[in-house]
Each structure stands twice: as C-alpha cells, then as structure tokens.
Design a protein around this motif. Structure first.
Motif, PDB file in Angstrom:
ATOM      1  N   PHE A 152       0.920  -1.206  -0.151  1.00 53.92           N
ATOM      2  CA  PHE A 152       0.074   0.098  -0.066  1.00 53.92           C
ATOM      3  C   PHE A 152       0.552   1.332  -0.102  1.00 53.92           C
ATOM      4  CE2 PHE A 152      -3.187  -2.690   2.606  1.00 53.92           C
ATOM      5  CZ  PHE A 152      -3.725  -3.257   1.730  1.00 53.92           C
ATOM      6  N   ILE A 153       1.911   1.191   0.839  1.00 57.65           N
ATOM      7  CA  ILE A 153       2.749   2.347   0.813  1.00 57.65           C
ATOM      8  C   ILE A 153       3.477   2.768  -0.427  1.00 57.65           C
ATOM      9  CG2 ILE A 153       4.973   3.319   1.988  1.00 57.65           C
ATOM     10  CD1 ILE A 153       4.143   1.481   4.350  1.00 57.65           C
ATOM     11  N   LYS A 154       3.737   1.591  -1.195  1.00 58.31           N
ATOM     12  CA  LYS A 154       4.622   1.891  -2.432  1.00 58.31           C
ATOM     13  C   LYS A 154       3.595   2.632  -3.385  1.00 58.31           C
ATOM     14  CE  LYS A 154       7.556  -1.129  -4.133  1.00 58.31           C
ATOM     15  NZ  LYS A 154       8.064  -2.564  -4.465  1.00 58.31           N
ATOM     16  N   PHE A 155       2.067   2.413  -3.238  1.00 59.80           N
ATOM     17  CA  PHE A 155       1.387   3.374  -4.059  1.00 59.80           C
ATOM     18  C   PHE A 155       1.632   4.707  -3.868  1.00 59.80           C
ATOM     19  CE2 PHE A 155      -1.064  -0.485  -4.211  1.00 59.80           C
ATOM     20  CZ  PHE A 155      -1.526  -0.707  -5.600  1.00 59.80           C
ATOM     21  N   GLY A 156       1.937   5.102  -2.544  1.00 58.27           N
ATOM     22  CA  GLY A 156       2.314   6.576  -2.240  1.00 58.27           C
ATOM     23  C   GLY A 156       3.932   7.067  -2.695  1.00 58.27           C
ATOM     24  N   LEU A 157       4.478   5.935  -3.359  1.00 54.37           N
ATOM     25  CA  LEU A 157       5.910   6.521  -3.832  1.00 54.37           C
ATOM     26  C   LEU A 157       5.921   5.836  -5.332  1.00 54.37           C
ATOM     27  CD1 LEU A 157       7.549   4.449  -0.705  1.00 54.37           C
ATOM     28  CD2 LEU A 157       7.419   6.871  -1.102  1.00 54.37           C
ATOM     29  N   SER A 158       4.794   6.228  -5.987  1.00 58.26           N
ATOM     30  CA  SER A 158       4.732   5.727  -7.295  1.00 58.26           C
ATOM     31  C   SER A 158       5.632   7.051  -8.068  1.00 58.26           C
ATOM     32  CB  SER A 158       3.461   5.871  -7.970  1.00 58.26           C
ATOM     33  OG  SER A 158       2.980   7.344  -7.777  1.00 58.26           O
ATOM     34  N   MET A 159       6.203   6.510  -9.445  1.00 56.35           N
ATOM     35  CA  MET A 159       6.915   7.157 -10.288  1.00 56.35           C
ATOM     36  C   MET A 159       6.023   8.596 -10.435  1.00 56.35           C
ATOM     37  SD  MET A 159       9.682   6.292 -11.293  1.00 56.35           S
ATOM     38  CE  MET A 159      10.155   6.428 -12.814  1.00 56.35           C
ATOM     39  N   ASP A 160       4.765   8.981 -10.648  1.00 57.64           N
ATOM     40  CA  ASP A 160       4.024  10.054 -10.825  1.00 57.64           C
ATOM     41  C   ASP A 160       4.271  10.869  -9.524  1.00 57.64           C
ATOM     42  OD1 ASP A 160       3.368   9.384 -13.197  1.00 57.64           O
ATOM     43  OD2 ASP A 160       1.431   8.958 -12.871  1.00 57.64           O
ATOM     44  N   ASN A 161       4.156  10.140  -8.302  1.00 57.79           N
ATOM     45  CA  ASN A 161       4.258  10.981  -7.138  1.00 57.79           C
ATOM     46  C   ASN A 161       5.731  11.479  -6.931  1.00 57.79           C
ATOM     47  OD1 ASN A 161       1.694  10.288  -6.613  1.00 57.79           O
ATOM     48  ND2 ASN A 161       1.752   9.444  -4.443  1.00 57.79           N
TER      49      ASN A 161
END
Ligand code: HEM
Length: 562
Positions: A152-161
């Motif tokens: 889940f945390i990795k979603f907040g660390l996406s390339m776009d972010n």
C-alpha cells in the motif's frame, strides 16, 4: 515452673536476637549479591565447558547488563573487536537478552534471508515500535499483513508522485535556506563572509519539512508548527535504549510518548475523515491519499486508524535515517571541497539555463547524476543510520556451515528465545572488501573498474535474483556486503524517496553555499546525535555560484516570520 521460666527467658532471648542477626545476615547477603552474581557469572564463563553447538560467548563481568556499555558506546568497534577474537558468529549479552551476531556477507544472508518461522522482526521490535506507531500496523501484526501494508505504501511512492515531489522538496529547501537566520544573514549582506550552522539541526528541520510537504501532505505541513513538532519530539522520546528494555515504565517520558501517540493518531484520523467528507484543503498527491481506499486481500478496507498509524511509522522511519545521512554528507562535503566543487559542476553542466541560472532537475534527471549518486551511496556506506538489524529466534535455528562451523560434524545452533543480529555497517567498512574502507571516497562508485562497482553490480537490483515478498519484486540481495537499506522481506521501501529527498537537499545546498569544517569530520557519537558546527559561506549571487531559486508561488515568508 523454674523450667518454664528458663525456657521462656530463652525464648525471649531468641526472639530478641534472631531478627537482628537475620537482618544482619540478610543485609550482608544483599550487599554481596551483586558481588556473588559477578563472581558466579565469571566462573561460569571461565570454568564451565562450552556447549560445542553454542556460538562462542563474549566475556562480560556483570550479569544482565552484559556487553551493553561496549556495544552502546561504539557498536561497530565492539562488533569488530569481538570478530577478531571469536570469528563471524558469537553471542553477547545485552540487557538480559542473548544476541547472536552473524557478520560478513554470509551473516547478512543468514539474518536477513531467514524464514519467518524461525526469525521474526515483529517479535524483536514490537515492544519498542507499537507504543510509538500504534496498534495493528508494521510490527503489531502478522508478517503477511505488514507485507500488504508495504505494498500500500508503495502506491504513495509511485513514479508520478516522485515526479511531483521534486519541486516541492526543492521549494522547501530553498525557502528554508532563505528563512533560516544562519544562512540568511550572509544572503542579506550579500558578502562572502564565513558563518556557521548546526548541521544536524538544519538537516533535521529540512527533513521534516520536506517529508511533511510531500509524503505527509498539505495538512501536516500546514500544522508543522510548535504543536506538531512537540508531538514529534515526545513520540521520538519513545525510541531510547530504556524503551527497548522496558516497553512501559511509570516515567514522564513514557506518559508523554503515549499522549503524543494518541494526539498524533487523532490528527491523522481527522485528516482522513475531512478528506472523505470533501472538506480537506488537499489537492496534491501524497501518502494519505494513496493509502485511502486500499483494500487487503481479504476484502477489508484499510481502516482509518491503520492509515494514521502507518503515517506515524513513515514519519519516524524517514526522519532520523534521512536527516543523519544528509548531515554526514554535508560534513564530508565541507571536509572535501573538491568533491563539493565536482558536485556543483555537475549541476552547472546539467541544469544551466541560457541566462546562467540553474533550473530544477526532473526526477529522471536526478537519478542519472553520477557524482550526486556516488556522494549519497558513499555516505550510506560509511554511515548507515541503522547499524544493527535484529530478529527474534522463534525456533532453534542452525547456523549454516559457511559461517565458521566449529567442525563438519557439529554446527552452531541458536536457541529459541535468543536474538540474531546482522550488521551491514560492519561489512560496509570491512577492510577485506573495501579499499581504504575508512575513507569517504565517492569516486569508488563511479570508477567502472572499481571494486565497489563490481561488488554492487553483483548484488544490485538489475542483476540480482528477484523475489516478491508481497510488496513487489525486489532483489534478494541478502548476501550483499552493501545493505544500507537492508534486504529481504523487511527491506526498506523508502529508498527511492530517500534518494530523491537527499539528492535535492544536497544539490540545493551545494548550489547555494560553500562549506568547510575546520577540525575535520567528527567521529560518530552513538550516545548523542552530533551537533558539530560547520562553517559555511554563502556564495555571492553575482559571481559564479549563481542560483536563482524557482519562483516560489507558495512562498509565504514575510519579514515578520524571520
Ligand atoms: C537514508 C534513509 C533510510 C535508510 C538508510 C533506511 C534504512 C532501512 C533499513 C536498514 C530497513 C530494514 C530494517 C530491518 O530489516 O529490520 C528499513 C526498512 C523500512 N524503511 Fe527505511 N530507511 C530510510 C528511509 C526510509 C524512508 C524515507 C521511509 C518511508 C518513506 C522508510 C520506510 C521503511 C519501511 C516501511 C521499512 C520496512 C520495515 C519492515 O519491513 O520491517 N525508510 N529501512
């Protein structure tokens, strides 16, 4: 009658003297208990034959305390000196706990690659982390749940972010440099005078400001005032060796920790609620929005309190690690101005505008700057913020033969209830593996034939064996001698963010000021965070280190704030 009288007199005598002598005896024994305990402890170690399947034990005088003073003073020196005496595997006593250390690449592999059935991070850390983070997250839940939370945390660390975070971080750092009095004085005078700044204080402030502006979100950044800072400080007070020993004591620091945890969790829960109700000020990508709406494999939504507790965990996980790394990097750059100059030239070559000012790098560009990358990599080699990685032994665990087995017929067994400890910090400065291992030499990472490159390539994400523990494929890398971010199922997922944050912080500082450290880089102090002063000079904006900060649309600094 006479007899009765005599006997009663005797009894009276006895009643009078017995308590007194017993008291004296008890007092004597009490005074001597520590001495007796020390003597027995020493005799046990010297005289009792050692179980051949137990790793050698580090000699210590005081039971329970064990080697706590030596390890606490300087863990790396302690582990290296034990290694000289005992080899790669040995056991020492740390405040009542038996810690079996496994050093070197094989040791890293043994501890970080160990199966959950045998080695548990949650059992090792939960009593320290759960009171700080809160319930049901990270180490207060089964390992499979943590693996899902990491996903889940990795979603907040996406390339776009990450792309969006570049400008936000640069903006915060430039604004800090303009606002912070120790930097501002020189800028206002616009002269090449030398001044000083407290390097750790500065990097701590910059780290929390940049993390709150990006991952933590606008609401946290807007509340990054004295109240939030105080809550953070009180929570942080829950991460001490005393807390590691005793999860709960009737002390003010523990009460402060608990109050702060409750308030901070409420703060995040209110943000989540406001966002759900559509009354939030947030319009940017951040971790809270990434976590909201995530669903566990069993179909349960990530509850608000878990989002809050994960946010606290991320705040704590990234703060000391990144601020300490940034501080060490700046100290070394102040000590080696030639490297700082190379770094600055790299910025000029890559990001010069036609008018001579410097533009902001993109996320992709930032990732392909060899000198900046090597400065961070080398700083993490010498000063990994996490020097010991610990697991609790859930079941008797055989140490593999490659790790100094006493003979081919017998192997060491680490019994259930002990802890195992790996220290990538030791393998990262191992003289057998690294040339001039104690020297900060970033160029070792850019030399294509250099040994660091070879060692790194051998285990790097691109070339190593890949495993998915539940949060995306990562290189196995458990046997690598270079592991500042750990390896295996508990590997750090903040690495990309940390590189981004450190990269922008370091390059923005190098674009703005020159630094020197008159007495050289201080040695690590494991008792207190170092607070050495570094001399700085603001580079004259009209001369060559010209840097025009990006027009800061959200730059709210008014003279009254300074
Ligand atoms: C220079 C910066 C950092 C360093 C050196 C670092 C180092 C580490 C290490 C060594 C571990 C493994 C611990 C273990 O195996 O017991 C770890 C785990 C972790 N780190 Fe980082 N970290 C850094 C920054 C961050 C940041 C910025 C975040 C959050 C955005 C973060 C989040 C985490 C998380 C969630 C874990 C996983 C814990 C687990 O699975 O047990 N870290 N980190």
């Amino acid at each position: 009658m006479g007899l009765g009288l005599d006997s009663s007199a005797y009894l009276l005598e006895a009643q009078r003297y017995l308590p007194d002598s017993a008291f004296r005896l008890a007092l004597l024994a009490f005074i001597n208990i520590p001495v007796i305990a020390v003597v027995l402890n020493v005799l046990r170690q010297l005289l009792l034959p050692r179980n051949p399947s137990s790793p050698p034990e580090v000699f210590h005088l005081i039971p329970f305390v064990g080697s706590a003073p030596g390890y606490g003073n300087d863990p790396i020196a302690f582990l290296e000196s034990c290694r000289k005496k005992h080899g790669d595997v040995f056991t020492f006593t740390l405040l009542g706990r038996k810690m079996t250390v496994a050093l070197g690449s094989a040791g890293n592999n043994f501890v970080l690659g160990g199966k959950v059935a045998y080695l548990s991070a949650e059992d090792a850390y939960t009593h320290l982390t759960t009171p700080v983070f809160g319930k049901d997250v990270v180490y207060d839940c089964p390992n499979e749940k943590l693996m899902e939370q990491k996903k889940f945390i990795k979603f907040g660390l996406s390339m776009d972010n990450m792309r969006a975070y570049v400008g936000m971080i640069e903006n915060e750092v430039s604004r800090f440099l303009r606002k912070e009095p120790s930097f501002r004085i020189f800028q206002m005078n616009d002269i090449n005078e030398w001044g000083q700044f407290d390097v750790l204080k500065v990097t701590q402030e910059i780290t929390i400001l940049t993390a709150s502006r990006t991952l933590q979100g606008k609401e946290v950044r807007a509340n990054m005032d004295a109240t939030f800072a105080q809550l953070f400080t009180d929570l942080d007070g829950g991460f001490t060796p005393l807390n590691f020993m005793f999860p709960n004591l009737p002390l003010e620091s523990y009460r402060k920790r608990d109050r702060a945890q409750k308030k901070m969790a409420e703060f995040y829960i209110n943000i989540v609620k406001a966002r759900k109700e559509g009354t939030s000020m947030n319009d940017e990508p951040d971790m809270i929005s990434a976590l909201m709406g995530q669903t566990y494999r069993n179909g349960t939504q990530l509850p608000d309190h878990e989002i809050a507790h994960i946010m606290i965990a991320l705040l704590m996980a990234g703060q000391h690690t990144s601020s300490a790394t940034a501080a060490w990097a700046l100290l070394h750059l102040a000590d080696k101005p030639d490297v700082a100059e190379e770094l600055y030239q790299e910025q000029i070559e890559q990001f010069s505008n036609p008018d001579g000012s410097l533009r902001l790098p993109t996320y992709e560009e930032l990732k392909s700057l060899p000198i900046l990358d090597s400065v961070i990599r080398e700083t993490l080699r010498m000063h990994p913020p996490i020097h010991s990685i610990i697991r609790y032994v859930r079941d008797d665990f055989v140490v593999p033969g490659t790790l100094s087995a006493p003979s081919k017929d017998s192997q060491y067994v680490v019994p259930k209830g002990h802890y195992v400890l790996a220290s990538p910090a030791v393998s990262q400065v191992d003289k057998m593996l690294w040339l001039q291992s104690e020297e900060w030499i970033p160029s070792r990472w850019t030399d294509p034939e250099g040994q660091a490159q070879k060692a790194f390539k051998q285990y790097s994400d691109e070339n190593g064996e890949k495993i998915d523990y539940g949060f995306g494929a990562v290189s196995k890398g458990t046997e690598s001698p270079y592991q500042p971010f750990g390896a295996g199922r508990h590997r750090c997922i903040g690495e990309q963010f940390a590189y981004l944050q450190l990269g922008i912080v370091i390059s923005t500082v190098v674009r703005s000021i020159e630094m020197r450290i008159p007495g050289g880089v201080p040695p690590p102090n494991y008792h207190v965070c170092f607070d050495r002063l570094t001399s700085i000079r603001n580079t004259n904006p009209s001369v060559d280190h010209d840097y025009t900060p990006k027009a800061a649309s959200d730059d709210h600094i008014s003279p009254s704030e300074v």
